[in-house]
Design a protein around this motif. Structure first.
Motif, PDB file in Angstrom:
ATOM      1  N   UNK A 197       0.855  -1.194   0.000  1.00  0.00           N
ATOM      2  CA  UNK A 197       0.000   0.000   0.000  1.00  0.00           C
ATOM      3  C   UNK A 197       0.884   1.235   0.000  1.00  0.00           C
ATOM      4  N   UNK A 198       0.418   2.278  -0.657  1.00  0.00           N
ATOM      5  CA  UNK A 198       1.191   3.505  -0.820  1.00  0.00           C
ATOM      6  C   UNK A 198       1.052   4.413   0.399  1.00  0.00           C
ATOM      7  N   UNK A 199       2.166   4.862   0.938  1.00  0.00           N
ATOM      8  CA  UNK A 199       2.169   5.781   2.069  1.00  0.00           C
ATOM      9  C   UNK A 199       1.654   7.153   1.644  1.00  0.00           C
ATOM     10  N   UNK A 200       0.670   7.694   2.394  1.00  0.00           N
ATOM     11  CA  UNK A 200       0.113   9.012   2.066  1.00  0.00           C
ATOM     12  C   UNK A 200       0.434  10.046   3.143  1.00  0.00           C
ATOM     13  N   UNK A 201       1.339   9.748   4.069  1.00  0.00           N
ATOM     14  CA  UNK A 201       1.729  10.717   5.092  1.00  0.00           C
ATOM     15  C   UNK A 201       2.320  11.965   4.436  1.00  0.00           C
ATOM     16  N   UNK A 202       2.391  13.044   5.194  1.00  0.00           N
ATOM     17  CA  UNK A 202       2.814  14.327   4.637  1.00  0.00           C
ATOM     18  C   UNK A 202       4.213  14.274   4.028  1.00  0.00           C
ATOM     19  N   UNK A 203       5.105  13.452   4.610  1.00  0.00           N
ATOM     20  CA  UNK A 203       6.471  13.418   4.082  1.00  0.00           C
ATOM     21  C   UNK A 203       6.580  12.631   2.777  1.00  0.00           C
ATOM     22  N   UNK A 204       5.481  12.058   2.316  1.00  0.00           N
ATOM     23  CA  UNK A 204       5.513  11.337   1.041  1.00  0.00           C
ATOM     24  C   UNK A 204       5.591  12.299  -0.138  1.00  0.00           C
ATOM     25  N   UNK A 205       5.158  13.549   0.082  1.00  0.00           N
ATOM     26  CA  UNK A 205       5.202  14.535  -0.987  1.00  0.00           C
ATOM     27  C   UNK A 205       4.170  14.336  -2.075  1.00  0.00           C
ATOM     28  N   UNK A 206       3.166  13.505  -1.823  1.00  0.00           N
ATOM     29  CA  UNK A 206       2.145  13.241  -2.836  1.00  0.00           C
ATOM     30  C   UNK A 206       1.226  14.443  -3.023  1.00  0.00           C
ATOM     31  N   UNK A 207       0.681  14.563  -4.216  1.00  0.00           N
ATOM     32  CA  UNK A 207      -0.270  15.629  -4.522  1.00  0.00           C
ATOM     33  C   UNK A 207      -1.643  15.028  -4.794  1.00  0.00           C
TER      34      UNK A 207
END
Length: 272
Positions: A197-207
């Motif tokens: 599963x893909x990490x969505x925490x703030x440090x992931x940098x995802x948009x």
């Protein structure tokens, strides 16, 4: 000079990874028997904080999985809240007794010692609290085949690993993959019982744009996008806090609703 070599190696690895994921992504075809889906899970022991998200989950008719660690410290109030979350349709999974580094534990203590330290005590506490977890999330994403074999032998029907879209090493960007180019975070409903599963925490940098593209892919291919985070955060993390933006989570839930994705708990993926 060493930094230059490391940088060149990083670039080469990035290129190879991009070629591989692009080829793999092209092979993913529409699953005609399924609508697209999304499976979101949360790790550790932020029970009160998760419980406060109930109105958000209800707003989008979402169900998720909560992976609990250190269950020996569950208070009566936390147990009550977890039972309510389970009653709401969410899943209560297991995340280890001590949240240890599994490969080190099994190397030092052997399979039986690993089981006696990390699995058996915590499952006893979970059972005493009224929960029977059938899904497991690896603490820190650390595991190997020997660890997995112990978990499956103890009745877990699905075990979840960690996927990260951006990774740096020695200051160099090793890779920065768009989630839609990571086929391993899309479940194909093929009874696979070891997943990422893909990490969505703030440090992931995802948009949110990246999340939209990933959910559109899940819809187009009839697969299930798997995501996970830790503590719900209402502002930028402070004092070592780690977790995901609640605003970001709501944007994901809203887009999932827009794409008409089905929500799944982790165990439901292998039960369907």
């Amino acid at each position: 000079m060493k930094q230059l070599i490391a940088g060149n190696n990083a670039v080469m690895l990035f290129v190879l990874v991009c070629i591989w994921v692009t080829a793999a992504g092209c092979q993913q075809k529409k699953n005609a028997d399924r609508r697209g889906g999304i499976a979101i899970s949360f790790d550790d022991h932020f029970i009160n904080e998760w419980y406060n998200l109930r109105p958000l989950f209800q707003k989008y008719n979402a169900k998720v999985t909560f992976f609990i660690t250190c269950p020996d410290s569950l208070s009566a109030g936390e147990i009550t809240r977890l039972r309510q979350l389970e009653k709401d349709g969410h899943e209560i999974g297991f995340h280890g007794t001590i949240h240890g580094r599994s490969t080190q534990l099994i190397e030092a203590e052997g399979p039986m010692g690993y089981h006696e330290t990390e699995i058996k005590p915590g499952m006893g506490y979970m059972s005493a609290a009224g929960f029977k977890p059938t899904s497991y999330a690896h603490p820190g994403g650390n595991h190997n085949a020997q660890v997995d074999s112990v978990l499956f032998a103890n009745g877990f029907n699905i075990i979840r690993d960690v996927a990260i879209s951006k990774r740096k090493l020695l200051g160099f960007q090793m890779y920065a993959l768009a989630p839609r180019l990571m086929p391993w975070i899309f479940y194909d409903y093929d009874k696979q019982n070891a997943v990422d599963a893909l990490l969505i925490d703030t440090d992931s940098g995802l948009t949110i744009q990246e999340m939209k593209e990933a959910m559109q892919k899940a819809n187009a291919t009839g697969t299930c996008l798997m995501l996970f985070g830790h503590e719900p955060l209402y502002k930028a993390p402070e004092n070592g806090a780690y977790g995901f933006s609640v605003r970001f989570l709501e944007a994901i839930l809203k887009e999932a609703q827009k794409e008409n994705l089905d929500f799944y708990t982790m165990s439901e993926l292998v039960e369907k």
